[in-house]
Enzyme design. Structure first.
Site, PDB file in Angstrom:
ATOM      1  N   ASP A 172      81.819  53.967   5.305  1.00 11.42           N
ATOM      2  CA  ASP A 172      83.141  54.055   5.917  1.00 11.42           C
ATOM      3  C   ASP A 172      83.907  55.252   5.354  1.00 11.42           C
ATOM      4  O   ASP A 172      83.593  55.758   4.272  1.00 11.42           O
ATOM      5  CB  ASP A 172      83.903  52.760   5.646  1.00 11.42           C
ATOM      6  CG  ASP A 172      84.883  52.407   6.765  1.00 11.42           C
ATOM      7  OD1 ASP A 172      85.273  53.321   7.514  1.00 11.42           O
ATOM      8  OD2 ASP A 172      85.237  51.219   6.880  1.00 11.42           O
ATOM      9  N   GLU A 223      84.901  60.939   6.278  1.00 15.31           N
ATOM     10  CA  GLU A 223      85.360  62.233   6.807  1.00 15.31           C
ATOM     11  C   GLU A 223      85.440  63.356   5.745  1.00 15.31           C
ATOM     12  O   GLU A 223      85.105  64.501   6.109  1.00 15.31           O
ATOM     13  CB  GLU A 223      86.733  62.060   7.479  1.00 15.31           C
ATOM     14  CG  GLU A 223      86.687  61.247   8.742  1.00 15.31           C
ATOM     15  CD  GLU A 223      86.542  59.751   8.477  1.00 15.31           C
ATOM     16  OE1 GLU A 223      85.994  59.051   9.343  1.00 15.31           O
ATOM     17  OE2 GLU A 223      86.963  59.283   7.394  1.00 15.31           O
ATOM     18  N   ASP A 227      87.988  53.614  14.165  1.00 14.27           N
ATOM     19  CA  ASP A 227      88.961  52.533  14.327  1.00 14.27           C
ATOM     20  C   ASP A 227      89.705  52.666  15.647  1.00 14.27           C
ATOM     21  O   ASP A 227      90.909  52.977  15.695  1.00 14.27           O
ATOM     22  CB  ASP A 227      89.931  52.543  13.148  1.00 14.27           C
ATOM     23  CG  ASP A 227      89.236  52.233  11.837  1.00 14.27           C
ATOM     24  OD1 ASP A 227      88.148  51.632  11.878  1.00 14.27           O
ATOM     25  OD2 ASP A 227      89.769  52.598  10.777  1.00 14.27           O
TER      26      ASP A 227
END
Length: 990
Positions: free
Chosen positions: A593, A596, A669
């Site tokens: 998760d 980035e 998300d």
């Protein structure tokens, strides 16, 4: 041009320069009192000798090298000073690098291209004409204009594919960041009038064809930047750069104030912003002029009115827009909360996103210069910190319609690979030749995945697993989301013993019930974590965020940062932690998760770069590559620790080459809204057309409106319908996974047994398992032949102009046309059946001709799926999990109307023995002219392979419709033992 006094050696076996040669002459300026305007070179009997090609007049210096050519431009009126190098990688791939002369910039570390890159080109030629230098392979020509250095790529028929614009003073702009000197790099290209352009990662604007559009290549929650462009003209361009990049129409977006604005009373210069109490809209708190709407990041919040409580606000922007241009404008809108946009009284968009996670969309607007267009925007921030911004693109000029550009923040020059192919699959094959072959995911990964945000205890997770088995809903994979660790110990990857008292026992019990477990592994480490000192003291952390004192949102809030995967020691340290705390306990798969990296949500891009300090250089240069190195560490760590157990990685962000590390991406998300479901279609397909074969999303959407937490009757039924439609769509993706915030996401927690939503979700999961022979064969082809499972219509119908921009349909493999239902209450939907073939309704077998728009039936429990005429689709037995039993009986659905082939791929499913050839294939071929089905002899073998099986054949023709929901009649049954069989399908089974 006088000869420069150098002798150039010709590489071995390359003495076939097509230019005229003067045998046995070497010219040296020192031996003559005059200069020569041409240099003639020869191959001496001593061995191969290499000269440069002749340079005419005041032209560039041209040097042939072993793998290509270097052309130097200096002091020419027609070109900026630079060195241009072209290298032949294969017959279909040419590497182009252009750098300024006198360049002192250090070259970037190559991360996306594999270290073992093979140059497999056959003989190639270098030719010179009066104004061109031609580098030729058997199928591709790079034509360089001597005057400018601009490169044009031609196919083997000599037709142009793509052409550079000449480089100019803005191509290389010297810049620096954090002590790293580089160039801002820009390159324009000319494209043809009618080609479609795809790839570039995953973006949430609903755009399929990127022609004439702007794309930002940036890693951000719900956005993925992959710098690979794919064209319907059967070429690709891999932009070899790791920095934040604009692609396509790179003109700067204009602020709202670039329009002539009018207030709601008609006063020029602003829109009227009215702040109201959302519960009592008649109560106006504040009205003020606003000519900029740019509340995009945390540091923009201070520009909102101090006296206004955003949580309780409704903000209305009213007035009119007037443009100095005529043509198609595009409003680029970023938002969180609720937002509605009207133009001239027509509702354009009605959207919602959670306050902390802004989304984006575009509104196309045809405008006439000098004409006013009424605008009204209603914004409900829905949170203490919410985000809203409006920018726009002016219309493209005629000349800009055929321009596509790349503009990167940092690099050492223009650097890209041009890839040609016979079709788009071959182009993607070239991309994977450069960046790495995709491994085959474990077979269990193609089953159903159940997740929620989150299972808070061991008991919760195990109860859900048992309930699936009790209800006999097929499933293979359970997922443990974040925060299974003690609150303060984020980064330790240690189970909280108060909530997970026996993680080893839990995982063993899951394995005993034929589950695999994937677990969330953030690259984040709290300052109060037990492992923080180890990572800090070894220099493995980005420390700026700690010193900035930013706190996260957990408990009291903890200062935290991320580890640096660009540091090889940090990668190893991170894997050692995962191995000790998780892998040795039996964890099967990794959920990466915030990769980035999302070190702190909603800070602006410059701040994001400031808190990331890669070991190998500046964040400006390497910003987009974090997820690539993060996946590399886990993949290589597991393969070293346990060499023959297949790795599976799910990551929120992704970069070029990451497929080689067994990484799949999901779309982040997104919201549980119909509009976000629709936007995933183009997002996922373009991601796949970026050369990355494995993609999925949170079926059901992640972020949930409060109205669904304790819903009224109408909202509850919308929630159920939304999830039913999302599951229908998810079943036809490379990976099928449900996930999201509360309400709980298991089918039996969404709707009771017998409800249409429950029936639909169960049907979708069961159909997924019947499709496993088809899906796993596509995975085999993805590895062996660089296939793409999730396909834009343009991949198979590149000459069908109506198919190029369709953003709400896709092909799943070669045979199935999938058209998700993304509107509430719909029982039919318009869809396009591509031309050049016929199409069969997958459920009923009803035949339809191609090249038409159809209003297709879409009852609550089914979305439209069509099988292409000339297809073979293998369906396996109903199973509860992927390894319940071998597919000893497979039904071959043969769709007549054209010739068809399909290759069934099988292996052991969990190890890497296939890399050494331990797998089998069986090829089926249908011949429309003779109505014959040929089952080829089995090729290859592997441990546990079925020696005998049955193939049931269902033959579908326009006048003999059979569908998977009808009582289909088996045409033939064959007992197959590995030897070829030939079956006439126009004869009945006996």
């Amino acid at each position: 041009m006088p000869y420069d006094g150098q002798v150039y050696l010709w590489p071995d076996n390359q003495c076939s320069n097509p230019l005229p040669l003067l045998p046995f002459m070497i010219t040296f300026r020192r031996l003559f009192t005059i200069g020569f305007h041409s240099l003639f070179v020869v191959c001496l009997l001593l061995g191969p000798i290499v000269p440069t090609l002749a340079s005419q007049g005041e032209g560039p210096a041209i040097s042939r090298r072993e793998s290509g050519v270097t052309i130097t431009y200096q002091g020419m009126a027609t070109a900026v000073d630079h060195e241009l190098a072209l290298d032949v990688i294969t017959d279909r791939i040419i590497h182009v690098v252009a750098r300024p002369l006198g360049n002192t910039v250090q070259p970037s570390h190559s991360l996306m291209v594999v270290d073992s890159l093979r140059r497999t080109a056959g003989p190639w030629q270098l030719e010179e004409t009066g104004d061109q230098v031609l580098l030729k392979t058997p199928v591709l020509t790079a034509q360089v204009a001597k005057a400018t250095g601009a490169v044009t790529f031609l196919d083997k028929q000599g037709q142009p594919l793509l052409a550079e614009h000449p480089r100019d003073a803005r191509t290389f702009t010297a810049d620096a960041y954090d002590g790293d000197a580089f160039y801002r790099v820009r390159q324009h290209f000319t494209i043809s009038d009618n080609e479609g352009l795809y790839g570039l990662g995953q973006h949430q604007n609903g755009v399929m064809n990127y022609r004439g559009r702007q794309v930002t290549l940036l890693q951000y929650n719900t956005m993925i930047g992959v710098p690979f462009l794919l064209s319907t003209n059967n070429y690709g361009l891999l932009w070899h750069n790791y920095s934040i990049t604009k692609a396509g129409d790179i003109r700067p977006l204009l602020p709202l104030s670039a329009f002539r604005l009018y207030s709601k009373e008609g006063q020029p210069g602003w829109l009227t912003a009215t702040y109201r109490d959302k519960d009592h809209p008649e109560s106006v708190w504040l009205s003020r002029p606003e000519s900029e709407i740019a509340y995009l990041y945390l540091d923009d919040q201070s520009r909102l009115p101090d006296s206004i409580d955003l949580v309780r606000s409704q903000v209305t922007y009213e007035g009119a827009l007037e443009s100095p241009y005529s043509g198609l404008h595009r409003l680029h809108i970023n938002y969180s909360g609720y937002l509605k946009v009207w133009i001239d009284g027509q509702l354009q968009e009605d959207r919602w996103r959670e306050s902390w996670n802004a989304g984006s969309f575009e509104v196309p607007l045809a405008m006439e210069a000098g004409k006013r267009y009424a605008i009204r925007m209603e914004w409900l921030p829905d949170g203490g910190q919410s985000y809203f911004g409006v920018q726009w693109q002016r219309p493209l000029s005629n000349s800009d319609q055929t321009r596509f550009s790349f503009d990167s923040e940092a690099g050492d020059g223009v650097d890209y690979y041009f890839i040609a192919g016979e079709d788009m699959d071959e182009v993607i094959g070239g991309y994977r030749h450069l960046t790495g072959r995709a491994p085959i995911m474990p077979r269990w990964a193609f089953g159903y995945w159940q997740s929620r945000e989150r299972y808070k205890t061991q008991q919760e997770l195990e109860d859900v697993a048992r309930e699936f088995r009790r209800r006999r809903i097929p499933i293979d994979n359970m997922v443990q989301d974040w925060s299974y660790w003690p609150e303060h110990d984020w980064g330790s990857h240690a189970f909280d013993s108060t909530r997970f008292p026996d993680p080893e026992g839990m995982i063993k019990r899951l394995h005993d019930q034929h589950y695999r477990l994937m677990i969330s592994v953030w690259p984040k480490i709290n300052e109060e974590s037990s492992v923080y000192p180890l990572f800090r003291d070894n220099g493995w952390l980005y420390m700026r965020n700690i010193y900035d004192g930013r706190r996260d949102w957990i408990g009291k809030g903890y200062t935290s940062t991320f580890y640096d995967p660009f540091n090889a020691g940090a990668r190893q340290g991170f894997w050692n932690l995962l191995n000790e705390k998780l892998y040795q306990k039996g964890v099967d798969a990794w959920w990466m998760d915030a990769s980035e990296p999302d070190i702190h949500s909603n800070i602006n891009i410059e701040e994001r770069k400031s808190v990331m300090q890669p070991a190998i250089g500046s964040s400006a240069r390497y910003y987009n590559a974090f997820p690539l190195l993060n996946a590399k560490g886990i993949y290589e760590g597991q393969r070293h620790t346990d060499p023959n157990n297949r790795v599976f990685i799910l990551t929120r962000s992704f970069f070029a080459g990451q497929q080689r590390y067994a990484a799949a991406a999901w779309s982040g998300d997104i919201s549980s809204r119909w509009h976000d479901m629709k936007d995933q279609i183009a997002a996922g397909v373009n991601f796949s057309m970026s050369g990355a074969p494995y993609w999925t999303m949170d079926a059901g959407g992640f972020l949930v409106e409060k109205r669904f937490h304790q819903p009224n009757a109408a909202d509850l039924e919308e929630w159920r319908e939304l999830n039913a439609r999302w599951y229908q769509y998810g079943a036809f993706l490379p990976l099928f996974r449900a996930h999201g915030q509360f309400p709980y996401r298991e089918p039996f927690n969404i709707a009771p047994e017998g409800h249409p939503a429950y029936n639909s979700m169960r049907y979708s999961i069961e159909l997924r398992y019947r499709l496993l022979p088809y899906i796993y064969s596509l995975a085999g082809s993805t590895h062996l032949h660089h296939y793409t499972m999730l396909r834009g219509l343009a991949m198979d119908f590149p000459r069908d102009a109506r198919a190029l921009g369709i953003n709400d349909q896709f092909l799943f493999g070669p045979s199935l046309l999938v058209s998700p239902v993304t509107e509430r209450g719909a029982t039919s939907r318009a869809l396009y059946l591509p031309e050049g073939t016929g199409w069969y309704d997958f459920y009923s077998g009803t035949y339809h001709r191609g090249g038409q728009t159809l209003e297709a039936s879409a009852p609550y429990e089914r979305m439209p799926v069509f099988a292409k005429a000339g297809s073979i689709v293998p369906l396996g037995p109903a199973v509860q999990y992927t390894d319940e039993k071998p597919a000893d009986e497979i039904t071959l659905w043969v769709y007549g109307g054209a010739d068809a082939t399909f290759t069934l791929y099988e292996d052991e499913g969990t190890n890497y023995n296939y890399e050494t050839g331990k797998y089998s294939t069986i090829t089926f071929a249908y011949h429309e002219g003779t109505k014959e089905l040929h089952i080829g002899s089995r090729q290859g073998t592997f441990p546990g392979m079925l020696a005998r099986r049955k193939f049931h054949v269902v033959y579908v023709q326009p006048d003999q419709p059979h569908g998977i929901d009808t009582a289909s009649r088996i045409t033939k049954t064959i007992t197959y033992s590995g030897k070829e069989e030939r079956i006439m399908l126009n004869k009945t089974n006996k």
